[in-house]
Design a protein around this motif. Structure first.
Motif, PDB file in Angstrom:
ATOM      1  N   GLY A  48       0.923  -1.186   0.042  1.00 38.56           N
ATOM      2  CA  GLY A  48       0.099  -0.037   0.141  1.00 38.56           C
ATOM      3  C   GLY A  48       0.777   1.166   0.012  1.00 38.56           C
ATOM      4  N   TYR A  49       2.122   1.024  -0.294  1.00 37.65           N
ATOM      5  CA  TYR A  49       3.027   2.130  -0.045  1.00 37.65           C
ATOM      6  C   TYR A  49       3.472   2.527  -1.573  1.00 37.65           C
ATOM      7  CZ  TYR A  49       7.225   4.723   2.050  1.00 37.65           C
ATOM      8  OH  TYR A  49       8.216   5.390   2.581  1.00 37.65           O
ATOM      9  N   ALA A  50       2.947   3.586  -2.203  1.00 37.63           N
ATOM     10  CA  ALA A  50       3.070   3.978  -3.404  1.00 37.63           C
ATOM     11  C   ALA A  50       4.191   4.984  -3.473  1.00 37.63           C
ATOM     12  CB  ALA A  50       1.922   4.927  -3.900  1.00 37.63           C
ATOM     13  N   VAL A  51       5.288   4.791  -4.241  1.00 35.45           N
ATOM     14  CA  VAL A  51       6.232   5.778  -4.542  1.00 35.45           C
ATOM     15  C   VAL A  51       6.436   6.166  -6.028  1.00 35.45           C
ATOM     16  CG1 VAL A  51       8.974   6.032  -3.910  1.00 35.45           C
ATOM     17  CG2 VAL A  51       7.393   4.314  -2.508  1.00 35.45           C
ATOM     18  N   GLY A  52       6.965   7.509  -5.997  1.00 37.15           N
ATOM     19  CA  GLY A  52       7.147   7.966  -7.281  1.00 37.15           C
ATOM     20  C   GLY A  52       8.713   8.683  -7.324  1.00 37.15           C
ATOM     21  N   CYS A  66       7.836   4.325 -10.858  1.00 39.51           N
ATOM     22  CA  CYS A  66       6.921   4.025  -9.611  1.00 39.51           C
ATOM     23  C   CYS A  66       7.338   2.443  -9.203  1.00 39.51           C
ATOM     24  CB  CYS A  66       5.716   4.081 -10.026  1.00 39.51           C
ATOM     25  SG  CYS A  66       5.051   2.988 -11.425  1.00 39.51           S
ATOM     26  N   ASN A  67       7.329   2.325  -7.975  1.00 42.10           N
ATOM     27  CA  ASN A  67       7.133   1.156  -7.604  1.00 42.10           C
ATOM     28  C   ASN A  67       6.434  -0.151  -8.147  1.00 42.10           C
ATOM     29  OD1 ASN A  67       5.573   2.504  -5.904  1.00 42.10           O
ATOM     30  ND2 ASN A  67       6.030   0.898  -4.153  1.00 42.10           N
ATOM     31  N   VAL A  68       7.055  -1.227  -8.522  1.00 42.22           N
ATOM     32  CA  VAL A  68       6.260  -2.305  -9.158  1.00 42.22           C
ATOM     33  C   VAL A  68       6.407  -3.592  -8.235  1.00 42.22           C
ATOM     34  CG1 VAL A  68       5.530  -3.667 -11.072  1.00 42.22           C
ATOM     35  CG2 VAL A  68       6.214  -1.255 -11.572  1.00 42.22           C
ATOM     36  N   GLU A  69       5.262  -3.744  -7.369  1.00 44.03           N
ATOM     37  CA  GLU A  69       5.352  -4.834  -6.488  1.00 44.03           C
ATOM     38  C   GLU A  69       5.096  -6.398  -7.151  1.00 44.03           C
ATOM     39  OE1 GLU A  69       3.327  -3.758  -2.847  1.00 44.03           O
ATOM     40  OE2 GLU A  69       5.021  -2.475  -2.193  1.00 44.03           O
ATOM     41  N   ASN A  70       5.285  -7.308  -6.391  1.00 42.50           N
ATOM     42  CA  ASN A  70       5.028  -8.826  -7.053  1.00 42.50           C
ATOM     43  C   ASN A  70       4.492  -9.599  -6.073  1.00 42.50           C
ATOM     44  OD1 ASN A  70       5.849 -11.468  -8.162  1.00 42.50           O
ATOM     45  ND2 ASN A  70       6.018 -10.157  -9.922  1.00 42.50           N
ATOM     46  N   LEU A  75      10.542  -9.726  -5.675  1.00 45.06           N
ATOM     47  CA  LEU A  75      10.786  -9.094  -7.086  1.00 45.06           C
ATOM     48  C   LEU A  75      10.514  -7.873  -7.315  1.00 45.06           C
ATOM     49  CD1 LEU A  75       9.536 -12.119  -9.296  1.00 45.06           C
ATOM     50  CD2 LEU A  75      11.867 -11.683  -8.812  1.00 45.06           C
ATOM     51  N   THR A  76       9.923  -7.038  -6.147  1.00 43.69           N
ATOM     52  CA  THR A  76       9.635  -5.745  -6.166  1.00 43.69           C
ATOM     53  C   THR A  76      10.486  -4.861  -6.731  1.00 43.69           C
ATOM     54  OG1 THR A  76       8.129  -6.090  -4.551  1.00 43.69           O
ATOM     55  CG2 THR A  76       9.096  -3.695  -4.745  1.00 43.69           C
ATOM     56  N   VAL A  77      10.077  -3.878  -7.634  1.00 44.59           N
ATOM     57  CA  VAL A  77      11.104  -2.905  -8.174  1.00 44.59           C
ATOM     58  C   VAL A  77      10.729  -1.544  -7.517  1.00 44.59           C
ATOM     59  CG1 VAL A  77      12.092  -1.880 -10.283  1.00 44.59           C
ATOM     60  CG2 VAL A  77      11.514  -4.245 -10.296  1.00 44.59           C
ATOM     61  N   CYS A  78      11.804  -0.847  -7.111  1.00 45.91           N
ATOM     62  CA  CYS A  78      11.467   0.285  -6.421  1.00 45.91           C
ATOM     63  C   CYS A  78      11.357   1.389  -7.590  1.00 45.91           C
ATOM     64  CB  CYS A  78      12.688   0.921  -5.511  1.00 45.91           C
ATOM     65  SG  CYS A  78      12.761   0.016  -3.972  1.00 45.91           S
ATOM     66  N   ALA A  79      10.572   2.571  -7.041  1.00 48.18           N
ATOM     67  CA  ALA A  79      10.481   3.712  -7.942  1.00 48.18           C
ATOM     68  C   ALA A  79      11.824   4.206  -8.545  1.00 48.18           C
ATOM     69  CB  ALA A  79       9.812   4.970  -7.116  1.00 48.18           C
ATOM     70  N   GLU A  80      12.775   4.241  -7.757  1.00 50.33           N
ATOM     71  CA  GLU A  80      14.036   4.925  -8.340  1.00 50.33           C
ATOM     72  C   GLU A  80      14.806   4.025  -9.128  1.00 50.33           C
ATOM     73  OE1 GLU A  80      12.995   4.326  -5.321  1.00 50.33           O
ATOM     74  OE2 GLU A  80      14.013   5.665  -3.822  1.00 50.33           O
ATOM     75  N   ARG A  81      14.637   2.720  -9.075  1.00 48.79           N
ATOM     76  CA  ARG A  81      14.928   1.911 -10.078  1.00 48.79           C
ATOM     77  C   ARG A  81      14.386   1.814 -11.386  1.00 48.79           C
ATOM     78  NH1 ARG A  81      15.928  -3.376  -7.169  1.00 48.79           N
ATOM     79  NH2 ARG A  81      14.815  -2.433  -5.668  1.00 48.79           N
ATOM     80  N   MET A 109      14.241   8.248   2.365  1.00 45.48           N
ATOM     81  CA  MET A 109      15.330   8.214   1.520  1.00 45.48           C
ATOM     82  C   MET A 109      15.413   6.968   0.657  1.00 45.48           C
ATOM     83  SD  MET A 109      17.316  10.750   1.603  1.00 45.48           S
ATOM     84  CE  MET A 109      16.467  12.492   2.391  1.00 45.48           C
ATOM     85  N   PRO A 110      15.982   6.977  -0.392  1.00 45.97           N
ATOM     86  CA  PRO A 110      15.965   5.612  -1.245  1.00 45.97           C
ATOM     87  C   PRO A 110      16.749   4.542  -0.746  1.00 45.97           C
ATOM     88  CG  PRO A 110      17.041   7.605  -2.784  1.00 45.97           C
ATOM     89  CD  PRO A 110      17.081   8.319  -1.057  1.00 45.97           C
ATOM     90  N   CYS A 111      16.312   3.375  -0.771  1.00 42.23           N
ATOM     91  CA  CYS A 111      16.832   2.141  -0.315  1.00 42.23           C
ATOM     92  C   CYS A 111      18.337   2.062  -0.569  1.00 42.23           C
ATOM     93  CB  CYS A 111      16.067   1.059  -0.354  1.00 42.23           C
ATOM     94  SG  CYS A 111      16.082   0.144  -2.046  1.00 42.23           S
ATOM     95  N   GLY A 112      18.915   0.816  -0.188  1.00 43.55           N
ATOM     96  CA  GLY A 112      20.274   0.710  -0.292  1.00 43.55           C
ATOM     97  C   GLY A 112      20.702   0.179  -1.827  1.00 43.55           C
TER      98      GLY A 112
HETATM   99  N1  THU Z   1      10.229   1.446  -2.183  1.00 44.87           N
HETATM  100  C1  THU Z   1      10.405   2.294  -3.208  1.00 44.87           C
HETATM  101  O1  THU Z   1       9.819   2.532  -4.224  1.00 44.87           O
HETATM  102  N2  THU Z   1      11.567   3.305  -3.258  1.00 44.87           N
HETATM  103  C2  THU Z   1      12.363   3.250  -1.968  1.00 44.87           C
HETATM  104  O2  THU Z   1      13.173   3.774  -1.727  1.00 44.87           O
HETATM  105  C3  THU Z   1      11.819   2.567  -0.735  1.00 44.87           C
HETATM  106  C4  THU Z   1      10.771   1.569  -0.846  1.00 44.87           C
HETATM  107  C5  THU Z   1       9.124   0.656  -2.423  1.00 44.87           C
HETATM  108  C6  THU Z   1       9.234  -0.660  -2.550  1.00 44.87           C
HETATM  109  C7  THU Z   1       7.986  -1.439  -1.899  1.00 44.87           C
HETATM  110  O3  THU Z   1       7.024  -1.490  -3.268  1.00 44.87           O
HETATM  111  C8  THU Z   1       7.422  -0.375  -1.267  1.00 44.87           C
HETATM  112  O4  THU Z   1       8.125   0.851  -1.368  1.00 44.87           O
HETATM  113  C9  THU Z   1       7.522  -0.786   0.516  1.00 44.87           C
HETATM  114  O5  THU Z   1       8.920  -1.199   0.743  1.00 44.87           O
END
Ligand code: THU
Length: 160
Positions: A48-52, A66-70, A75-81, A109-112
């Motif tokens: 439920g955590y939407a990131v752009g 945007c983040n694309v969960e699975n 397999l989730t891809v974050c918004a930054e990637r 902040m962006p994840c590692g």
């Molecule tokens: N997420 C991002 O898109 N960017 C971040 O920097 C941290 C986390 C996403 C991944 C996942 O879909 C959701 O946020 C919760 O972790």
């Protein structure tokens, strides 16, 4: 009687034209708008955590993600990637700024993994602005602050 001859004031050099204050080349407003817009497209049914995110490149283009969960969570891809993948697929390689918009009242902040992925294409000086969607507050950092001593391809030149 005439007094001592006053030394002539040397002809003044024309005052240098005042330069316009150094303009911020990055259009942060456009980047934030793209990140907010793309956040609405997030596929985040599990968290439920939407990131752009939006990346501005040297040639003036903007690539958003945007983040694309699975269902297989890992397999989730974050918004930054996602934004970086768009950038590379479009043939751009030189990010000059990143904006991130995430839920909550405080900027996150962006994840590692995303920091390391950014480091593949961006220098330590890459400016990053993280916005909190609920409050609109933001925090500015650089990639180097988030990932000091990051691993870069140059290290691969040394194989012992
Ligand atoms: N997420 C991002 O898109 N960017 C971040 O920097 C941290 C986390 C996403 C991944 C996942 O879909 C959701 O946020 C919760 O972790």
């Amino acid at each position: 009687m005439k007094g001592p001859v006053k030394p002539r004031t040397p002809a003044r050099k024309a005052a240098p034209k005042k330069r316009a204050p150094a303009r911020d080349a990055v259009d942060w407003g456009a980047l934030a708008a793209a990140a907010r817009r793309t956040r609405r497209r997030a596929h985040a049914p599990y968290s439920g955590y939407a990131v752009g995110a939006a990346i501005g490149t040297r040639d003036g283009r903007i690539f958003a993600g945007c983040n694309v969960e699975n269902a297989s969570y890992g397999l989730t891809v974050c918004a930054e990637r996602s934004a970086i993948l768009h950038m590379v697929a479009a043939g751009a390689r030189a990010p000059v700024a990143l904006v991130l918009v995430a839920p909550g009242a405080k900027p996150v902040m962006p994840c590692g993994a995303c920091r390391q992925t950014l480091a593949e294409f961006a220098p330590d000086t890459l400016p990053i602005r993280a916005f909190a969607a609920r409050s609109g507050t933001s925090r500015a950092v650089t990639l180097g602050e988030l990932l000091p001593h990051g691993f870069r391809a140059v290290a691969l030149a040394h194989v012992d």
